[in-house]
Design a protein around this motif. Structure first.
Motif, PDB file in Angstrom:
ATOM      1  N   LYS A  12      72.113  18.508  86.070  1.00 23.63           N
ATOM      2  CA  LYS A  12      71.114  17.737  85.339  1.00 23.63           C
ATOM      3  C   LYS A  12      70.616  18.574  84.176  1.00 23.63           C
ATOM      4  N   LYS A  13      70.520  17.938  83.017  1.00 28.73           N
ATOM      5  CA  LYS A  13      70.024  18.645  81.843  1.00 28.73           C
ATOM      6  C   LYS A  13      68.532  18.891  82.006  1.00 28.73           C
ATOM      7  N   THR A  14      68.131  20.131  81.729  1.00 29.70           N
ATOM      8  CA  THR A  14      66.714  20.483  81.866  1.00 29.70           C
ATOM      9  C   THR A  14      66.068  20.818  80.530  1.00 29.70           C
ATOM     10  N   ALA A  15      66.865  21.167  79.534  1.00 25.57           N
ATOM     11  CA  ALA A  15      66.321  21.512  78.225  1.00 25.57           C
ATOM     12  C   ALA A  15      67.422  21.386  77.191  1.00 25.57           C
ATOM     13  N   VAL A  16      67.013  21.185  75.955  1.00 24.22           N
ATOM     14  CA  VAL A  16      67.962  21.103  74.856  1.00 24.22           C
ATOM     15  C   VAL A  16      67.715  22.285  73.941  1.00 24.22           C
ATOM     16  N   ALA A  17      68.767  22.971  73.573  1.00 29.16           N
ATOM     17  CA  ALA A  17      68.649  24.094  72.655  1.00 29.16           C
ATOM     18  C   ALA A  17      68.538  23.564  71.229  1.00 29.16           C
ATOM     19  N   VAL A  18      67.604  24.107  70.459  1.00 37.20           N
ATOM     20  CA  VAL A  18      67.399  23.684  69.074  1.00 37.20           C
ATOM     21  C   VAL A  18      67.640  24.890  68.180  1.00 37.20           C
ATOM     22  N   LEU A  19      68.394  24.677  67.126  1.00 34.96           N
ATOM     23  CA  LEU A  19      68.667  25.757  66.189  1.00 34.96           C
ATOM     24  C   LEU A  19      67.378  26.207  65.520  1.00 34.96           C
ATOM     25  N   ASN A  20      67.311  27.491  65.176  1.00 36.57           N
ATOM     26  CA  ASN A  20      66.099  28.032  64.551  1.00 36.57           C
ATOM     27  C   ASN A  20      65.726  27.289  63.281  1.00 36.57           C
ATOM     28  N   LYS A  21      66.722  26.980  62.456  1.00 36.21           N
ATOM     29  CA  LYS A  21      66.451  26.292  61.203  1.00 36.21           C
ATOM     30  C   LYS A  21      65.834  24.914  61.477  1.00 36.21           C
ATOM     31  N   GLU A  22      66.370  24.221  62.455  1.00 35.84           N
ATOM     32  CA  GLU A  22      65.851  22.905  62.801  1.00 35.84           C
ATOM     33  C   GLU A  22      64.472  23.019  63.457  1.00 35.84           C
ATOM     34  N   ARG A  23      64.277  24.050  64.266  1.00 34.14           N
ATOM     35  CA  ARG A  23      62.987  24.262  64.910  1.00 34.14           C
ATOM     36  C   ARG A  23      61.904  24.482  63.864  1.00 34.14           C
ATOM     37  N   GLU A  24      62.198  25.276  62.842  1.00 36.86           N
ATOM     38  CA  GLU A  24      61.234  25.523  61.767  1.00 36.86           C
ATOM     39  C   GLU A  24      60.929  24.230  61.009  1.00 36.86           C
ATOM     40  N   ARG A  25      61.943  23.408  60.772  1.00 35.60           N
ATOM     41  CA  ARG A  25      61.732  22.139  60.084  1.00 35.60           C
ATOM     42  C   ARG A  25      60.844  21.218  60.909  1.00 35.60           C
ATOM     43  N   LEU A  26      61.116  21.143  62.211  1.00 36.41           N
ATOM     44  CA  LEU A  26      60.309  20.302  63.094  1.00 36.41           C
ATOM     45  C   LEU A  26      58.871  20.797  63.171  1.00 36.41           C
ATOM     46  N   LYS A  27      58.695  22.106  63.202  1.00 35.61           N
ATOM     47  CA  LYS A  27      57.358  22.685  63.250  1.00 35.61           C
ATOM     48  C   LYS A  27      56.593  22.359  61.970  1.00 35.61           C
ATOM     49  N   ALA A  28      57.257  22.477  60.817  1.00 37.55           N
ATOM     50  CA  ALA A  28      56.614  22.179  59.532  1.00 37.55           C
ATOM     51  C   ALA A  28      56.222  20.710  59.461  1.00 37.55           C
ATOM     52  N   GLU A  29      57.101  19.828  59.938  1.00 34.97           N
ATOM     53  CA  GLU A  29      56.787  18.397  59.941  1.00 34.97           C
ATOM     54  C   GLU A  29      55.603  18.107  60.855  1.00 34.97           C
ATOM     55  N   SER A  30      55.555  18.771  61.997  1.00 35.79           N
ATOM     56  CA  SER A  30      54.460  18.576  62.935  1.00 35.79           C
ATOM     57  C   SER A  30      53.135  19.031  62.326  1.00 35.79           C
ATOM     58  N   GLU A  31      53.135  20.184  61.682  1.00 35.25           N
ATOM     59  CA  GLU A  31      51.924  20.698  61.046  1.00 35.25           C
ATOM     60  C   GLU A  31      51.487  19.793  59.902  1.00 35.25           C
TER      61      GLU A  31
END
Length: 65
Positions: A12-31
């Motif tokens: 069963k999948k427990t987590a999805v790995a996110v690339l650093n570049k994408e993580r930074e983009r998602l964080k910026a969008e969230s902020e």
């Protein structure tokens, strides 16, 4: 798009790995969205304050610890 994920022993999948570049983009969008929401709430309070329905904040309260 296939994403690498972490799985438990039962596959069963427990987590999805996110690339650093994408993580930074998602964080910026969230902020950005959090800032927009905060400004929207603040602007929605202006009219009731002007009408006397909400108390106006005391400027000195902003500088208290």
């Amino acid at each position: 798009m296939n994403r690498p994920s972490l799985s438990k022993e039962d596959k069963k999948k427990t987590a999805v790995a996110v690339l650093n570049k994408e993580r930074e983009r998602l964080k910026a969008e969230s902020e950005k969205q959090r800032l927009i929401d905060s400004l929207t709430r603040a602007l929605n309070e202006v009219k009731p304050m002007e009408e006397g329905k909400l108390p106006k904040p005391d400027i000195n309260d902003l500088f208290k610890d």
